[in-house]
Structure formats: structure tokens, C-alpha cells
Design a protein around this motif. Structure first.
Motif, PDB file in Angstrom:
ATOM      1  N   GLY A 164      87.778 -60.624   5.888  1.00  0.00           N
ATOM      2  CA  GLY A 164      87.029 -59.557   5.231  1.00  0.00           C
ATOM      3  C   GLY A 164      87.936 -58.376   4.898  1.00  0.00           C
ATOM      4  N   TYR A 165      88.838 -58.075   5.824  1.00  0.00           N
ATOM      5  CA  TYR A 165      89.809 -56.988   5.608  1.00  0.00           C
ATOM      6  C   TYR A 165      90.711 -57.307   4.410  1.00  0.00           C
ATOM      7  CZ  TYR A 165      94.107 -54.311   6.721  1.00  0.00           C
ATOM      8  OH  TYR A 165      95.232 -53.522   6.658  1.00  0.00           O
ATOM      9  N   TYR A 166      91.257 -58.520   4.397  1.00  0.00           N
ATOM     10  CA  TYR A 166      92.152 -58.881   3.293  1.00  0.00           C
ATOM     11  C   TYR A 166      91.400 -58.872   1.969  1.00  0.00           C
ATOM     12  CZ  TYR A 166      95.226 -60.413   7.067  1.00  0.00           C
ATOM     13  OH  TYR A 166      95.998 -60.441   8.194  1.00  0.00           O
ATOM     14  N   LYS A 167      90.151 -59.355   2.008  1.00  0.00           N
ATOM     15  CA  LYS A 167      89.359 -59.410   0.765  1.00  0.00           C
ATOM     16  C   LYS A 167      89.066 -58.010   0.250  1.00  0.00           C
ATOM     17  CE  LYS A 167      86.684 -63.682   1.164  1.00  0.00           C
ATOM     18  NZ  LYS A 167      85.391 -64.087   1.751  1.00  0.00           N
ATOM     19  N   LYS A 168      88.711 -57.122   1.163  1.00  0.00           N
ATOM     20  CA  LYS A 168      88.350 -55.768   0.732  1.00  0.00           C
ATOM     21  C   LYS A 168      89.542 -55.082   0.056  1.00  0.00           C
ATOM     22  CE  LYS A 168      86.580 -51.315   2.241  1.00  0.00           C
ATOM     23  NZ  LYS A 168      85.524 -50.621   2.929  1.00  0.00           N
ATOM     24  N   LEU A 169      90.689 -55.128   0.745  1.00  0.00           N
ATOM     25  CA  LEU A 169      91.886 -54.480   0.196  1.00  0.00           C
ATOM     26  C   LEU A 169      92.319 -55.131  -1.113  1.00  0.00           C
ATOM     27  CD1 LEU A 169      92.072 -52.919   2.823  1.00  0.00           C
ATOM     28  CD2 LEU A 169      94.449 -53.616   3.054  1.00  0.00           C
ATOM     29  N   SER A 170      92.339 -56.474  -1.115  1.00  0.00           N
ATOM     30  CA  SER A 170      92.895 -57.159  -2.281  1.00  0.00           C
ATOM     31  C   SER A 170      91.973 -57.051  -3.492  1.00  0.00           C
ATOM     32  CB  SER A 170      93.178 -58.625  -1.961  1.00  0.00           C
ATOM     33  OG  SER A 170      91.977 -59.279  -1.603  1.00  0.00           O
ATOM     34  N   THR A 171      90.654 -57.037  -3.265  1.00  0.00           N
ATOM     35  CA  THR A 171      89.742 -56.916  -4.409  1.00  0.00           C
ATOM     36  C   THR A 171      89.986 -55.588  -5.120  1.00  0.00           C
ATOM     37  OG1 THR A 171      88.107 -58.239  -3.242  1.00  0.00           O
ATOM     38  CG2 THR A 171      87.293 -56.941  -5.092  1.00  0.00           C
ATOM     39  N   ALA A 172      90.075 -54.521  -4.334  1.00  0.00           N
ATOM     40  CA  ALA A 172      90.319 -53.202  -4.935  1.00  0.00           C
ATOM     41  C   ALA A 172      91.694 -53.166  -5.598  1.00  0.00           C
ATOM     42  CB  ALA A 172      90.220 -52.129  -3.857  1.00  0.00           C
ATOM     43  N   PHE A 173      92.695 -53.690  -4.902  1.00  0.00           N
ATOM     44  CA  PHE A 173      94.060 -53.690  -5.441  1.00  0.00           C
ATOM     45  C   PHE A 173      94.128 -54.477  -6.752  1.00  0.00           C
ATOM     46  CE2 PHE A 173      98.189 -55.819  -5.824  1.00  0.00           C
ATOM     47  CZ  PHE A 173      99.060 -54.739  -5.787  1.00  0.00           C
ATOM     48  N   ASN A 174      93.552 -55.678  -6.743  1.00  0.00           N
ATOM     49  CA  ASN A 174      93.646 -56.531  -7.929  1.00  0.00           C
ATOM     50  C   ASN A 174      92.971 -55.874  -9.131  1.00  0.00           C
ATOM     51  OD1 ASN A 174      95.063 -58.390  -6.434  1.00  0.00           O
ATOM     52  ND2 ASN A 174      93.305 -59.728  -6.040  1.00  0.00           N
ATOM     53  N   GLN A 175      91.853 -55.189  -8.875  1.00  0.00           N
ATOM     54  CA  GLN A 175      91.192 -54.511  -9.999  1.00  0.00           C
ATOM     55  C   GLN A 175      92.036 -53.347 -10.510  1.00  0.00           C
ATOM     56  OE1 GLN A 175      87.027 -53.662  -9.356  1.00  0.00           O
ATOM     57  NE2 GLN A 175      86.678 -55.715  -8.542  1.00  0.00           N
ATOM     58  N   LEU A 176      92.609 -52.600  -9.576  1.00  0.00           N
ATOM     59  CA  LEU A 176      93.433 -51.456  -9.988  1.00  0.00           C
ATOM     60  C   LEU A 176      94.698 -51.906 -10.721  1.00  0.00           C
ATOM     61  CD1 LEU A 176      92.916 -49.360  -6.761  1.00  0.00           C
ATOM     62  CD2 LEU A 176      92.606 -48.427  -9.059  1.00  0.00           C
ATOM     63  N   MET A 177      95.141 -53.123 -10.454  1.00  0.00           N
ATOM     64  CA  MET A 177      96.386 -53.606 -11.061  1.00  0.00           C
ATOM     65  C   MET A 177      96.130 -54.537 -12.256  1.00  0.00           C
ATOM     66  SD  MET A 177      98.918 -52.150  -9.520  1.00  0.00           S
ATOM     67  CE  MET A 177     100.398 -53.116  -9.811  1.00  0.00           C
ATOM     68  N   THR A 178      94.867 -54.647 -12.684  1.00  0.00           N
ATOM     69  CA  THR A 178      94.570 -55.517 -13.833  1.00  0.00           C
ATOM     70  C   THR A 178      95.409 -55.076 -15.033  1.00  0.00           C
ATOM     71  OG1 THR A 178      92.334 -55.717 -13.008  1.00  0.00           O
ATOM     72  CG2 THR A 178      92.693 -56.421 -15.276  1.00  0.00           C
ATOM     73  N   ASN A 179      96.070 -56.025 -15.650  1.00  0.00           N
ATOM     74  CA  ASN A 179      96.942 -55.755 -16.801  1.00  0.00           C
ATOM     75  C   ASN A 179      98.086 -54.795 -16.481  1.00  0.00           C
ATOM     76  OD1 ASN A 179      95.355 -57.398 -18.400  1.00  0.00           O
ATOM     77  ND2 ASN A 179      93.963 -55.694 -18.880  1.00  0.00           N
ATOM     78  N   ARG A 180      98.439 -54.705 -15.225  1.00  0.00           N
ATOM     79  CA  ARG A 180      99.597 -53.876 -14.852  1.00  0.00           C
ATOM     80  C   ARG A 180     100.531 -54.705 -14.002  1.00  0.00           C
ATOM     81  NH1 ARG A 180      95.735 -49.808 -15.118  1.00  0.00           N
ATOM     82  NH2 ARG A 180      96.555 -47.931 -16.103  1.00  0.00           N
ATOM     83  N   SER A 181     101.806 -54.361 -14.048  1.00  0.00           N
ATOM     84  CA  SER A 181     102.721 -55.002 -13.109  1.00  0.00           C
ATOM     85  C   SER A 181     103.728 -53.954 -12.663  1.00  0.00           C
ATOM     86  CB  SER A 181     103.424 -56.197 -13.750  1.00  0.00           C
ATOM     87  OG  SER A 181     104.212 -55.718 -14.807  1.00  0.00           O
ATOM     88  N   ASN A 182     104.363 -54.233 -11.560  1.00  0.00           N
ATOM     89  CA  ASN A 182     105.245 -53.188 -11.033  1.00  0.00           C
ATOM     90  C   ASN A 182     106.431 -53.761 -10.273  1.00  0.00           C
ATOM     91  OD1 ASN A 182     106.008 -50.557 -10.685  1.00  0.00           O
ATOM     92  ND2 ASN A 182     104.870 -50.305  -8.770  1.00  0.00           N
ATOM     93  N   GLY A 183     107.060 -54.787 -10.832  1.00  0.00           N
ATOM     94  CA  GLY A 183     108.298 -55.297 -10.244  1.00  0.00           C
ATOM     95  C   GLY A 183     108.142 -55.721  -8.806  1.00  0.00           C
TER      96      GLY A 183
END
Ligand code: NG1
Ligand code: ZN
Length: 528
Positions: free
Chosen positions: A186-205
């Protein structure tokens, strides 16, 4: 539970000839001194849970950045915060009870004092870091919990912030402020869902993360498959099998204190590096510039980055009358405080120890708090969250900013400073700003500074005021420090007793490195 059962269970964990104190980070010392302490902390956790009507209390066994032979134990309150200070004294008294009978007696005294109802079933969850001594201490804890009929669950090796997260999830399940699923997944899902949405169409090396050979290594590896491919994370110093490697020549404390790269890292110019501490509640960033000069991006730099990014999102969402404050300690670099104030944000200085910062951060709609050593997080007040989640955007641009802001509130572990959550937060902000580490660093230039420790006969003889920036005792010492400080440019220095080690710490900053070093040495010499 019967008197005999508790006394007999306690008998397996005799108290050594030692005085214990529940300090800034709970009890922390050489692991061989801890079994009786951990057993008694188990009793305290049971009482605390009963006092809180059976809400779940957490017990974390860790000594964070301390060397491998150490260990420690601390309690987590129902909302995932540190144990309420007034209870620390009960922990101290239980730990110092001289006999098993005295332990039982004090335990029943506390039951009476708090009018504890017999029919409440206490609940406690626990976890530990990766130290060799942890399993035996977990056993001591379990024996105590069993002796007083606690419903308990162990989570094995976890980061400190993961356990804080799970405690909060368990106590908010099924309410309208449910925090998440009470599992590591649940912890990994919560963090990663928010992260993945914030990084949609973005990349950062890429970023290389030194995990101090502690629990953060395996946990970061567990998190990785949940993350989209927007950044590449290279995990290093993640050997948790060789116990002696923990926090050795690696980790956030090594990098911050020595102000240099861990010897195992050969840094590429302008690439991003981060170091966690042994229980993954601290993180610092760093890089080397084109001339191979090392630059530290510490908790102050993370706080300023987060505060300005969140401030921009709030503004761009069209939300008004929203207060953002930054909470620091005396160890915050003077340049960071000046920079934040120049941005028009209020700063507050509190005594060292996250509980003080956390408390002060609650005064704002959004309180950003970080210790310079990289321990910190961002808190959004319940009313701020309510406003963010019910705000109606009036343009597509406002809508985008608002969506980002909502995801930021999910990405941040609001229970306590969390190196994994903070890592993702920094990565998101740098990606959004398209900043390389030198651009981040350029916000302000740290004043050269020096942290020293001094062994003294009795650290309790050192008493402070003004958020630990001034000494009141020993009498006359502060005047001598002030006189020294006056001889240097842009200088500041203070002395305070450590809450986690038997030492007194000396901090000095000044316009040049030579001056900061010299000032620190001269102040340290006053302590002889
Ligand atoms: P003490 O030992 O009281 O200085 C250290 C850190 C704190 C905090 C605690 C808990 C410094 C100077 N002090 O406290 O910031 O993180 O440990 O881990 O870094
Ligand atoms: Zn830590």
C-alpha cells in the motif's frame, strides 16, 4: 494479565547497571544494554495503546545513523507521529526500575493513573532496521507484548517512515481521513501512483542513491518496480548482509558531516547523487561540478526547493490566503534562512529533534520542516487538504496546477521525514523545473560551516535557551562564545548537548571555510 506472568517475563531481561533516558530518538545505545529497555518499552506501548482506547501504537527498533554495535527503540503514536513528550518520562522511569517487581508496580501505577479500562485490547505493531542485534531485541519486545495480552503484528525489516505510515493507516482505516492501505505494498502504491502521475510525459535522467548499507536499500529496490520509467535510479551501498558495513563510509550522516562523497562513489560532473541514513528517514543530495568540486544539497536546500515549488502550485491553482511556513533548527545554514525570508515566507527556529519541528509546522496550512541533516517532511493541515481537494479551478492552467498539488500531498509522507518519499519529491520538482543540481544549488550559497563534537564530563551541565542558540549554563560560557563570534565575519556559533550521544555539539559558520573551522575549534577549546 497476572502479576506473576509479567514479573516472570521481565525476569528474562534483567536491567544492567545503567541509567536510561528516553531522548530525542527514543532509547539509543550499545545494543547489549538494550534488552531490558526494549522489554519495558513493550509494556509502555501496551499502556499507551490502552490509554488511546486500543488504537495501534508502533514500536521501531533502530539506531538510525549510529554505528553497527548500537541499537535503539522508539514509540510511534496513533497518527504516525512521535510519542507525545509527556510519556517519555514514563518510559524513562520504567526503563530504570531496579527490579522485576518494581517494573510491575510502576506498570500498575500507570494503569491507575490513566484510569485504564481492563477490557480494552491493546494493539501494537513493530519493525526493525537491518542490524545484527535487531532480532533478539524484537524477541524481547514480543515477550513483553505477549505478557500483557497485546494483539501484535511484526513487519520485519522496514524503514522507520514505513512503520509510521502503517500505524497511521491502521488507525484511520474506514474513516473519511483514511491514509492508505496498511501494508508495504500500500505504501509503495501510494507513493508511486502520485509520482507516476506527476512524472507523466516527463523524464529526468538518473540519480544514484547510496543506501548506507541499511534497510533503505532493499526497500528502494522493492519500490522501483512500481515507478514508471521517468527516472533511472541506481541503488548503491545496499549490502545489508555484512552487518559491519551499516553507515560505514556511506550514508547521509557521513556525507553531511564530512561534506564529501562516500569513498565508494565516483561522481560524474553534474550528475545527481543522494544518500540515505540507516533507517531511511534522512536524505541529502550532492553533486560535483565541472571542476570536480563537491557540493552538498542538504535538508535546508530540500526545504527551500519544496516550499517554493508548493508555493508556486498553490498560486497557480488559484488558491488564496494559504499560509506556507518553513521550520528549521539552529543548524540551518544562515544563508538558507535569509533566502526563505527573501521569498516572503516565514521561518521558525525550534530546538533539535523532529517532534519540535513537526509541532511548529502544524501552525501553517502547509508547514515545511527539515533539519539540515536531511530529516524532514511537509505537512498539510486538514483544512488545507480540504480546500485543495474541493477547490474548483477556473482555467486549464489552474486545473493542471491543482492536479499536481493534489498529487504532491499524496507523494509526501506526512507522518514523518521519509527518505524514499523525499527522494521522489525532489526528483519530481527538479523534473518540473528542468533543473540540473547546480541550478538548484544556485538558489543560495551556503555559508561555510563546521560541526564538531566534544566529550565533556557531564553534558547535562549544558543548558540552552532561544531554540538552543544560546547557553544559560555553565554560567559565563555564552559570553565567551559571543566574544569569539564577534571576531569573525558573518559568523554564528552555538553549543548544545546532544540528545542522542553522550557529547556536546559545537556548530560554527562564517564567511570563509578557514574562519568557520577556526571558530569551531576555538569554541570547542572553551569546553575543556
Ligand atoms: P543530537 O544528537 O541531539 O544532536 C541528532 C541530530 C538531530 C536529530 C537526532 C535524531 C544533528 C546535529 N543532530 O541529534 O538533528 O536528527 O539526532 O536522530 O544532526
Ligand atoms: Zn534515521
Amino acid at each position: 494479565m497476572s502479576q506473576e506472568a509479567i514479573i516472570a517475563a521481565s525476569g528474562a531481561y534483567p536491567k544492567p547497571a545503567q541509567t536510561f533516558q528516553y531522548g530525542t530518538a527514543g532509547f539509543r545505545m550499545k545494543a547489549e544494554l538494550l534488552p531490558s529497555v526494549v522489554f519495558r518499552v513493550g509494556l509502555l506501548a501496551a499502556l499507551r495503546s490502552k490509554f488511546k482506547n486500543g488504537q495501534v501504537i508502533g514500536v521501531m527498533i533502530t539506531a538510525s545513523h549510529n554505528p553497527p554495535p548500537d541499537n535503539g527503540v522508539k514509540l510511534i503514536d496513533p497518527m504516525g507521529e512521535m510519542l507525545e513528550s509527556s510519556w517519555e518520562a514514563y518510559g524513562t522511569a520504567l526503563a530504570n526500575a531496579e527490579s522485576d517487581e518494581a517494573v510491575y508496580e510502576y506498570y500498575t501505577q500507570l494503569e491507575q493513573k490513566f484510569n485504564i479500562k481492563k477490557d480494552v485490547v491493546p494493539q501494537v505493531i513493530y519493525g526493525s532496521d537491518t542490524r545484527e542485534s535487531s532480532p533478539a531485541l524484537v524477541q524481547a519486545l514480543k515477550d513483553a507484548l505477549d505478557a500483557v495480552g497485546v494483539k501484535s503484528q511484526g513487519f520485519g525489516a522496514v524503514t522507520t517512515p514505513q512503520l509510521h505510515y502503517i500505524v497511521r493507516c491502521l488507525n484511520t482505516q474506514g474513516t473519511d481521513h483514511a491514509y492508505g492501505e496498511p501494508t508495504l505494498e500500500g505504501y509503495y502504491k501510494k507513493l508511486s501512483t502520485a509520482f507516476n502521475q506527476l512524472m507523466t510525459n516527463r523524464s529526468n535522467g538518473s540519480v544514484t542513491v547510496d543506501c548506507a548499507n541499511g534497510v533503505g536499500g532493499p526497500k528502494l529496490r522493492e519500490l522501483q518496480p512500481y515507478l514508471n520509467n521517468s527516472i533511472e535510479i541506481t541503488v548503491t551501498n545496499d549490502d545489508t548482509e555484512t552487518f559491519s558495513k551499516l553507515n560505514s563510509q556511506s550514508g547521509a550522516d557521513y556525507v553531511k558531516t564530512n561534506q564529501r562523497l562516500p569513498p565508494s562513489v565516483s561522481a560524474q560532473p553534474l550528475a545527481r547523487y543522494a544518500s540515505l541514513d540507516g533507517d531511511a528517514d534522512r536524505i541529502v543530495y550532492y553533486y560535483v561540478d565541472k571542476n570536480s568540486i563537491f557540493h552538498l544539497l542538504d535538508g535546508d536546500k530540500i526545504a527551500t526547493l519544496a516550499a517554493s515549488f508548493i508555493g508556486d502550485l498553490v498560486h497557480s491553482s488559484g488558491i488564496t490566503d494559504f499560509s506556507i511556513g518553513v521550520v528549521q533548527t539552529a543548524y540551518a545554514n544562515g544563508s538558507s534562512t535569509a533566502y526563505i525570508e527573501k521569498q516572503g515566507l516565514p521561518t521558525v527556529c525550534t530546538p533539535t529533534g523532529v517532534k519540535h519541528l513537526h509541532h511548529a509546522a502544524l501552525a501553517y496550512d502547509c508547514g515545511v520542516y527539515f533539519e539540515a541533516n536531511g530529516h524532514g517532511t511537509v505537512l498539510f493541515s486538514p483544512s488545507a487538504l480540504q480546500r485543495i481537494f474541493s477547490h474548483a479551478p477556473e482555467s486549464p492552467a489552474q486545473d493542471t496546477a491543482l492536479t499536481h498539488l493534489k498529487n504532491i500531498t499524496e507523494l509526501i509522507n506526512q507522518t514523518v521525514g521519509d527518505a524514499l518519499s523525499d527522494l521522489l519529491l525532489v526528483e519530481v520538482i527538479l523534473a518540473h523545473k528542468r533543473w540540473t543540481p547546480d541550478l538548484w544549488d544556485a538558489c543560495y550559497t551556503d555559508l561555510p560551516n563546521r560541526l564538531e563534537k566534544a566529550e565533556v564530563e557531564d553534558r547535562n551541565a549544558y543548558k540552552t535557551t532561544d531554540a538552543e542558540r544560546k547557553l544559560t549554563h555553565p554560567a559565563g560560557l555564552q559570553d565567551k562564545i559571543d566574544a569569539l563570534v564577534g571576531k569573525y565575519d558573518q559568523a554564528r556559533s552555538f553549543v548544545r548537548p546532544s540528545g542522542t550521544e553522550n557529547v556536546v555539539r559545537v556548530y560554527a559558520e562564517a564567511a570563509t571555510k578557514v574562519q568557520a573551522d577556526e571558530l569551531a575549534q576555538k569554541v570547542k577549546a572553551l569546553l575543556k
